[in-house]
Scaffold this motif. Structure first.
Motif, mmCIF file in Angstrom:
data_model
loop_
_atom_site.group_PDB
_atom_site.id
_atom_site.type_symbol
_atom_site.label_atom_id
_atom_site.label_comp_id
_atom_site.label_asym_id
_atom_site.label_seq_id
_atom_site.Cartn_x
_atom_site.Cartn_y
_atom_site.Cartn_z
ATOM 1 N N MET A 1 0.841 -1.180 0.000
ATOM 2 C CA MET A 1 0.000 0.000 0.000
ATOM 3 C C MET A 1 0.887 1.245 0.000
ATOM 4 N N VAL A 2 0.525 2.212 -0.786
ATOM 5 C CA VAL A 2 1.301 3.437 -0.920
ATOM 6 C C VAL A 2 0.712 4.504 0.003
ATOM 7 N N ARG A 3 1.577 5.144 0.744
ATOM 8 C CA ARG A 3 1.149 6.214 1.643
ATOM 9 C C ARG A 3 1.217 7.538 0.897
ATOM 10 N N LEU A 4 0.126 8.288 0.925
ATOM 11 C CA LEU A 4 0.101 9.597 0.286
ATOM 12 C C LEU A 4 0.768 10.616 1.202
ATOM 13 N N LYS A 5 1.696 11.360 0.649
ATOM 14 C CA LYS A 5 2.412 12.350 1.449
ATOM 15 C C LYS A 5 1.926 13.738 1.070
ATOM 16 N N HIS A 6 1.741 14.552 2.083
ATOM 17 C CA HIS A 6 1.199 15.890 1.900
ATOM 18 C C HIS A 6 2.142 16.942 2.450
ATOM 19 N N ARG A 7 1.899 18.165 2.052
ATOM 20 C CA ARG A 7 2.545 19.336 2.628
ATOM 21 C C ARG A 7 1.445 20.240 3.163
ATOM 22 N N TRP A 8 1.760 20.892 4.244
ATOM 23 C CA TRP A 8 0.836 21.823 4.880
ATOM 24 C C TRP A 8 1.345 23.237 4.635
ATOM 25 N N ILE A 9 0.515 24.080 4.068
ATOM 26 C CA ILE A 9 0.885 25.461 3.754
ATOM 27 C C ILE A 9 0.129 26.378 4.708
ATOM 28 N N LEU A 10 0.867 27.067 5.540
ATOM 29 C CA LEU A 10 0.308 28.025 6.483
ATOM 30 C C LEU A 10 0.386 29.405 5.842
ATOM 31 N N PHE A 11 -0.746 30.097 5.765
ATOM 32 C CA PHE A 11 -0.760 31.396 5.071
ATOM 33 C C PHE A 11 -1.549 32.422 5.857
ATOM 34 N N GLU A 12 -1.270 33.674 5.535
ATOM 35 C CA GLU A 12 -1.970 34.806 6.142
ATOM 36 C C GLU A 12 -2.546 35.667 5.031
ATOM 37 N N ILE A 68 -5.643 33.802 9.266
ATOM 38 C CA ILE A 68 -4.626 32.776 9.076
ATOM 39 C C ILE A 68 -5.313 31.473 8.692
ATOM 40 N N GLY A 69 -4.745 30.788 7.706
ATOM 41 C CA GLY A 69 -5.334 29.553 7.226
ATOM 42 C C GLY A 69 -4.296 28.475 7.002
ATOM 43 N N LEU A 70 -4.788 27.264 6.793
ATOM 44 C CA LEU A 70 -3.933 26.100 6.609
ATOM 45 C C LEU A 70 -4.474 25.267 5.455
ATOM 46 N N LEU A 71 -3.623 25.055 4.467
ATOM 47 C CA LEU A 71 -3.972 24.245 3.295
ATOM 48 C C LEU A 71 -3.207 22.939 3.330
ATOM 49 N N ARG A 72 -3.843 21.875 2.854
ATOM 50 C CA ARG A 72 -3.146 20.604 2.674
ATOM 51 C C ARG A 72 -3.130 20.292 1.188
ATOM 52 N N VAL A 73 -1.953 19.899 0.683
ATOM 53 C CA VAL A 73 -1.807 19.596 -0.737
ATOM 54 C C VAL A 73 -0.783 18.479 -0.888
ATOM 55 N N SER A 74 -0.844 17.795 -1.991
ATOM 56 C CA SER A 74 0.106 16.723 -2.269
ATOM 57 C C SER A 74 1.523 17.272 -2.293
ATOM 58 N N ARG A 75 2.453 16.465 -1.809
ATOM 59 C CA ARG A 75 3.850 16.896 -1.727
ATOM 60 C C ARG A 75 4.431 17.236 -3.096
ATOM 61 N N GLY A 104 5.191 22.952 5.763
ATOM 62 C CA GLY A 104 5.692 21.871 6.601
ATOM 63 C C GLY A 104 5.154 20.522 6.197
ATOM 64 N N GLY A 105 5.780 19.504 6.731
ATOM 65 C CA GLY A 105 5.374 18.146 6.437
ATOM 66 C C GLY A 105 4.331 17.609 7.392
ATOM 67 N N THR A 106 4.185 18.245 8.560
ATOM 68 C CA THR A 106 3.199 17.791 9.531
ATOM 69 C C THR A 106 2.358 18.963 10.002
ATOM 70 N N ILE A 107 1.136 18.657 10.382
ATOM 71 C CA ILE A 107 0.238 19.694 10.874
ATOM 72 C C ILE A 107 0.692 20.193 12.247
ATOM 73 N N LYS A 108 1.337 19.335 13.002
ATOM 74 C CA LYS A 108 1.795 19.711 14.343
ATOM 75 C C LYS A 108 2.831 20.836 14.276
ATOM 76 N N GLN A 109 3.732 20.752 13.329
ATOM 77 C CA GLN A 109 4.748 21.792 13.179
ATOM 78 C C GLN A 109 4.106 23.124 12.794
ATOM 79 N N CYS A 110 3.097 23.081 11.947
ATOM 80 C CA CYS A 110 2.395 24.305 11.563
ATOM 81 C C CYS A 110 1.645 24.903 12.744
ATOM 82 N N GLN A 111 1.057 24.057 13.586
ATOM 83 C CA GLN A 111 0.358 24.546 14.776
ATOM 84 C C GLN A 111 1.320 25.248 15.728
ATOM 85 N N LYS A 112 2.494 24.688 15.907
ATOM 86 C CA LYS A 112 3.501 25.329 16.758
ATOM 87 C C LYS A 112 3.890 26.693 16.205
#
Length: 131
Positions: A1-12, A68-75, A104-112
Motif C-alpha cells: 500500500m502506498v502512503r500519500l504524502k502531503h505538505r501543509w501550507i500556512l498562510f496569512e 490565518i489559514g492552513l492548506l493541505r496539498v500533495s507533496r 511543513g510536512g506535519t500539521i503539528k509543526q504548523c500549529q507550533k
C-alpha cells in the motif's frame, strides 16, 4: 500500500484598506479560500494544474478573526499551490495579498508556528499601544 504524502501550507491573508473592526464586510470562509485558490490554479496553470491538485487540495482551517489559514496539498504539487497563492489579488471582490508563513510536512509543526506567530503579533501590538 502506498502512503500519500502531503505538505501543509500556512498562510496569512492581508487585506488592503480595511480594519479589523469593520463589521459591515462579511467574513471569509474556508470555502471562499478554496474556490479562490482553485480559480487561481486554473488561471495560472490551466487544466493540468487543476487536475494535479484537485484530489489533494483541502483547506483544513481558516480563521476570519486572525486571517490565518492552513492548506493541505500533495507533496508533489505544493510549489504550484504556493505560486497560485501569491498570484491572488482579491477574494470576494476585496483586495488582498496572501503571504505564505510556513510550509511543513506535519500539521503539528504548523500549529507550533501559528502559536509562536500569534505571540509575536500580540507582543508587537502591546509595544505599539505603549507608545
Amino acid at each position: 500500500m502506498v502512503r500519500l504524502k502531503h505538505r501543509w501550507i500556512l498562510f496569512e491573508t492581508l487585506f488592503e484598506n480595511t480594519s479589523h473592526q469593520d463589521t459591515s464586510i462579511d467574513p471569509l470562509t474556508s470555502h471562499d479560500i478554496y474556490i479562490t485558490v482553485k480559480e487561481s490554479i486554473q488561471l495560472n496553470f490551466g487544466d493540468y494544474g487543476r487536475g494535479c491538485t484537485s484530489s489533494s487540495l483541502n483547506v483544513k482551517y481558516y480563521s476570519p478573526h486572525t486571517n490565518i489559514g492552513l492548506l493541505r496539498v500533495s507533496r508533489d504539487y505544493y510549489r504550484m499551490v504556493w505560486c497560485a497563492l501569491t498570484f491572488i489579488t482579491q477574494i470576494n471582490s476585496r483586495s488582498c495579498t496572501i503571504r505564505v508563513l510556513h510550509v511543513g510536512g506535519t500539521i503539528k509543526q504548523c500549529q507550533k508556528l501559528v502559536i509562536e506567530y500569534d505571540r509575536e503579533q500580540l507582543l508587537e501590538n502591546e509595544d505599539l499601544n505603549d507608545i
